[in-house]
Motif scaffolding. Structure first.
Motif, mmCIF file in Angstrom:
data_model
loop_
_atom_site.group_PDB
_atom_site.id
_atom_site.type_symbol
_atom_site.label_atom_id
_atom_site.label_comp_id
_atom_site.label_asym_id
_atom_site.label_seq_id
_atom_site.Cartn_x
_atom_site.Cartn_y
_atom_site.Cartn_z
ATOM 1 N N ALA A 48 0.834 -1.210 0.000
ATOM 2 C CA ALA A 48 0.000 0.000 0.000
ATOM 3 C C ALA A 48 0.866 1.256 0.000
ATOM 4 N N LEU A 49 1.962 1.232 0.730
ATOM 5 C CA LEU A 49 2.875 2.373 0.767
ATOM 6 C C LEU A 49 3.481 2.629 -0.608
ATOM 7 N N GLY A 92 2.308 1.630 -3.516
ATOM 8 C CA GLY A 92 1.225 2.052 -4.415
ATOM 9 C C GLY A 92 0.842 3.504 -4.195
ATOM 10 N N GLY A 93 0.796 3.927 -2.942
ATOM 11 C CA GLY A 93 0.469 5.323 -2.639
ATOM 12 C C GLY A 93 1.527 6.284 -3.144
ATOM 13 N N LEU A 94 2.786 5.914 -2.995
ATOM 14 C CA LEU A 94 3.865 6.777 -3.477
ATOM 15 C C LEU A 94 3.833 6.913 -4.997
ATOM 16 N N GLY A 101 1.235 6.330 -7.048
ATOM 17 C CA GLY A 101 0.012 7.036 -7.432
ATOM 18 C C GLY A 101 0.089 8.519 -7.123
ATOM 19 N N GLY A 102 0.637 8.869 -5.973
ATOM 20 C CA GLY A 102 0.772 10.279 -5.593
ATOM 21 C C GLY A 102 1.705 11.035 -6.519
#
Length: 86
Positions: free
Chosen positions: A20-21, A23-25, A27-28
């Motif tokens: 998740a980390l 993926g968030g990085l 995507g962000g």
């Protein structure tokens, strides 16, 4: 047996958090890049007033024709760079 199950649950939890980390990085960063491109397209960093000021500082008398020529040239370069990127 219960001990192994606990370790597996902990490992799975850490793996999910890590995924998740990442993926968030990713995507962000993608969203931030798109937002910045949109902002710069709507609000170009160099406008006619800035070009006039730069010409004055370089000792040139900024006529309207010269300013418009520089603006058109910059717009053409931006469009060419955007088309090349695609």
């Amino acid at each position: 047996m219960e001990e192994i199950n606990t370790y597996m649950n902990t490992f799975l939890w850490i793996l999910i958090v890590f995924a998740a980390l990442i993926g968030g990085l990713v995507g962000g960063a993608f969203i931030a890049r798109k937002q910045m491109e949109k902002y710069l397209e709507e609000n170009p960093p160099l406008n006619e007033d800035v070009i006039r000021t730069m010409m004055s500082q370089m000792g040139q008398k900024p006529s309207e024709a010269k300013v418009q020529q520089v603006v058109r040239q910059m717009n053409r370069q931006q469009k060419a760079a955007k088309a090349k990127k695609k």
